[in-house]
Design an enzyme around this catalytic site. Structure first.
Site, PDB file in Angstrom:
ATOM      1  N   HIS A  65      -5.315  75.754 -12.466  1.00 49.93           N
ATOM      2  CA  HIS A  65      -4.827  76.485 -13.639  1.00 49.93           C
ATOM      3  C   HIS A  65      -3.387  76.933 -13.453  1.00 49.93           C
ATOM      4  CE1 HIS A  65      -4.955  80.299 -11.455  1.00 49.93           C
ATOM      5  NE2 HIS A  65      -6.112  79.879 -10.949  1.00 49.93           N
ATOM      6  N   GLU A 100     -14.035  79.990  -9.214  1.00 50.87           N
ATOM      7  CA  GLU A 100     -13.427  80.308  -7.926  1.00 50.87           C
ATOM      8  C   GLU A 100     -14.402  81.114  -7.065  1.00 50.87           C
ATOM      9  OE1 GLU A 100     -11.830  79.762  -5.341  1.00 50.87           O
ATOM     10  OE2 GLU A 100      -9.740  80.009  -6.004  1.00 50.87           O
ATOM     11  N   ASP A 130      -8.507  66.673  32.553  1.00 50.62           N
ATOM     12  CA  ASP A 130      -8.093  65.735  33.596  1.00 50.62           C
ATOM     13  C   ASP A 130      -7.621  66.481  34.840  1.00 50.62           C
ATOM     14  OD1 ASP A 130      -7.065  62.816  34.302  1.00 50.62           O
ATOM     15  OD2 ASP A 130      -5.420  64.194  34.735  1.00 50.62           O
ATOM     16  N   ASP A 142     -11.206  61.044  26.593  1.00 52.52           N
ATOM     17  CA  ASP A 142     -10.373  59.840  26.576  1.00 52.52           C
ATOM     18  C   ASP A 142     -11.124  58.622  27.085  1.00 52.52           C
ATOM     19  OD1 ASP A 142      -9.993  59.614  29.522  1.00 52.52           O
ATOM     20  OD2 ASP A 142      -8.860  61.456  29.278  1.00 52.52           O
TER      21      ASP A 142
END
Length: 489
Positions: free
Chosen positions: A292, A368, A124, A75
Site C-alpha cells: 500500500h 498485516e 577445521d 565442507d
C-alpha cells in the site's frame, strides 16, 4: 523454536592416520558461538573423522536444546550428500556413525549444507588442535581453543522496525561482507596447519540429481537491503523487468521446489530434475504484490499492523497509488484485484482498480501482522520499553510482541493459507494483491524456501511491486521484488 548452526569438520594426517574432529554450535540469529567440541581419534580415515565431528556437533546442539532446529554446514560433500539422503552410504565404518547422527534429532529438525573449506575455518582449526594434542599424547581441552579468532564477529542487532529499510540492515551488511570474503578466497586453499584431507570420491551408485535448495542461512546477493532509512521508494532494488504472465519455460535459476521443512505454513515440495525435462505446465497463477501507499505513520517508521489505529493513506500515499495504477494500466495484464481489509490497502486497491476497470475483492488473510502493544511505537521506543520481549521476538519466529500480538510463525500460516486459496482460484491468471510488508515478504520467503530471519534482510518500499508465479506442480518463481520505478517523476 530456537535455531542452531552446527559447523563440523574432521581430518586425518595420512588417511588413515592420526585423526581428529572439531565442531562448533552457533546461535543462528546472532552468530554467537555457544559451544565447541574437539577430540583426537587415534588412527582413522578422513571420512570417519568428519562423521565423528558431525555426531559431536549434533550432540552438543541437543544438549543445549533438544527441541531446536539445526542447520549443519560442512565442507565434506560426501557427508552432506549422504546425510541428506541423496547419496548412499556403503562404507562399513561410516554406516554406524551416520545412523547415530540421525538419531540425535528428529529428521525434520535438521538440514544440511555444503560450504567451501574457507568458510569452515573454525571447525577445521578445532580438528587440527585435536590432532596436535594427540601428537603430544593428550586430548584437546577447551582452554587451548584458538578457533574463535577465525570466527566472524557477532551480527549487530537491527536498529529499526522489521517493516522498513533499517530493519536487519546490520545483519545484512555482515552477511554480505562474509559472503564477499568467502568469494575472494579460493575454496581449495586450506588454512595453515591443515592435515591431509583428500576428499573421498563419490560412490559409483550414488543417487543422481540436482543439489537441493539451501534451507537456512541464505546470504542475500547483490541488490540486497539498502541501508538508508528512506521508504518512499525512489529507487528500485531490483531491475524493473516487466512481469511475465505467460506459461513460458521458467528462467534458469528459479527456485525449484524446496520450502523450509517443518516451519509453520510451509510445504516441502519435490525438486525438478532439470528445466529441460519439466513438462509444459501451462500458464502459472501470477500474484503481483503491491504494498500500500504511505500513511502518516510510514515516514516515522512506526509499527503499523492490524491491531492499531488503521490509518488511511496520506496525500503522498494517494499520489503513489495513482502512479502505480497508471503503470499497471500500461502493462494491461492484471485480471483481478484482491486487497487486505485494512483501510490503507482498501484505499490503494480502490484507486488502482478504478483505473483498471476492475472490482476489489477483500481477503482477510492478507492483513498485516498484529504487533500488539507495539502498535504506533518506533523501534527505539519498543527497545526502551520492552527490551526482553523485543529480543525474544527478533530471535524466534514463534515469539509474540508484547501484549499478545501475532508471531511471524502464525502470520506465515495465515499467509500460506491465503496464498493456496488464491492460487487455486486464479490458475493461469494474473492477480494484483494489495497488502502489507510482512505478508509480501512472507510470500517471497516461502517461494524462495528462505529461513524466517530473511524477513529482516529484505526492504520493501511503500507502493512497490513484487511478483511470484505459481506453477501447477507446486513450484514457485520469484520474478520481481521491490520495483519502484513507477514512482519516479
Amino acid at each position: 523454536m530456537r535455531e542452531f548452526i552446527v559447523e563440523a569438520d574432521g581430518g586425518s594426517r595420512g588417511n588413515p592416520g592420526p585423526a581428529g574432529y572439531g565442531a562448533v554450535v552457533r546461535d543462528a540469529a546472532t552468530g554467537q558461538t555457544l559451544t565447541e567440541a574437539a577430540e583426537y581419534l587415534g588412527v582413522a580415515t578422513n571420512n570417519v573423522a568428519e562423521y565423528s565431528g558431525l555426531l559431536a556437533g549434533l550432540r552438543a546442539a541437543h544438549a543445549l536444546d533438544p527441541g531446536a532446529r539445526v542447520h549443519v554446514r560442512m565442507d565434506s560433500k560426501l557427508v552432506v550428500e549422504q546425510m541428506s539422503g541423496r547419496w548412499k552410504i556403503k562404507h562399513p565404518d561410516m554406516k554406524p556413525l551416520a545412523a547415530r547422527a540421525r538419531q540425535v534429532f528428529p529428521p525434520d529438525q535438521v538440514s544440511y549444507e555444503w560450504i567451501p573449506r574457507e568458510r569452515n575455518k573454525h571447525a577445521d582449526r578445532l580438528a587440527n588442535e585435536a590432532m596436535d594434542a594427540g601428537a603430544k599424547g593428550r586430548q584437546w581441552s577447551p582452554s587451548e581453543s584458538g578457533a574463535a579468532r577465525d570466527t566472524a564477529p557477532a551480527v549487530p542487532e537491527p536498529s529499526g522496525p522489521p517493516g522498513d529499510a533499517a530493519a536487519g540492515a546490520a545483519r545484512a551488511r555482515a552477511a554480505l561482507a562474509e559472503g564477499r570474503t568467502a568469494d575472494r578466497v579460493p575454496s581449495a586453499t586450506a588454512p595453515s596447519g591443515t592435515g591431509s584431507r583428500t576428499e573421498a570420491v563419490r560412490e559409483p551408485d550414488a543417487v543422481a540429481g540436482t543439489e537441493a535448495v539451501r534451507e537456512t542461512g541464505a546470504v542475500p546477493g547483490a541488490g540486497a537491503v539498502r541501508e538508508t532509512g528512506a521508504v518512499s521508494g525512489a529507487e528500485a532494488v531490483s531491475g524493473a523487468e516487466a512481469v511475465r504472465e505467460t506459461g513460458a519455460v521458467r528462467e534458469a535459476g528459479a527456485v525449484s521446489g524446496a520450502e523450509v521443512a517443518g516451519a509453520p505454513g510451509e510445504r516441502r515440495l519435490p525438486s525438478t530434475p532439470g528445466w529441460s525435462a519439466a513438462p509444459d505446465l501451462g500458464a502459472p497463477a501470477t500474484l503481483v504484490l503491491l504494498r500500500h501507499g504511505e500513511t502518516p505513520l510510514t515516514p516515522q517508521k512506526r509499527f503499523s499492523g492490524s491491531g492499531g489505529t488503521d490509518p488511511a493513506l496520506s496525500a503522498a500515499g494517494r499520489e503513489q497509488a495513482h502512479r502505480v495504477a497508471e503503470a499497471l494500466a500500461r502493462r494491461g495484464t492484471v485480471q483481478a484485484v484482491v486487497a487486505s481489509p485494512l483501510a490503507r490497502t482498501r484505499e490503494t486497491a480502490g484507486i488502482v482498480a478504478a483505473r483498471l476497470n476492475l472490482d476489489v475483492t477483500i481477503e482477510d488473510g492478507l492483513r498485516e501482522t498484529d504487533f500488539g502493544a507495539w502498535e504506533g511505537l518506533t523501534f527505539a521506543e519498543v527497545r526502551e520499553r520492552h527490551p526482553d520481549d523485543l529480543d525474544a521476538w527478533l530471535a524466534d519466529p514463534e515469539a509474540h510482541p508484547t501484549g499478545g500480538g501475532e508471531s511471524f510463525a502464525e502470520t506465515a500460516v495465515r499467509i500460506a493459507a491465503a496464498r493456496d486459496k488464491l492460487v487455486a482460484a486464479h490458475a493461469g491468471r494474473t492477480v494484483l494483491l494489495v497488502t502489507h510488508v510482512t505478508p509480501i515478504k512472507t510470500l517471497v520467503r516461502l517461494a524462495l524456501g528462505a529461513p524466517p530471519e530473511s524477513l529482516f534482510r529484505m526492504e520493501l518500499s511503500a507502493a512497490s511491486l513484487s511478483a511470484v508465479a505459481y506453477y501447477a506442480d507446486g513450484n514457485a518463481s520469484v520474478r520481481l521484488f521491490n520495483d519502484t520505478s513507477h514512482l519516479r517523476p
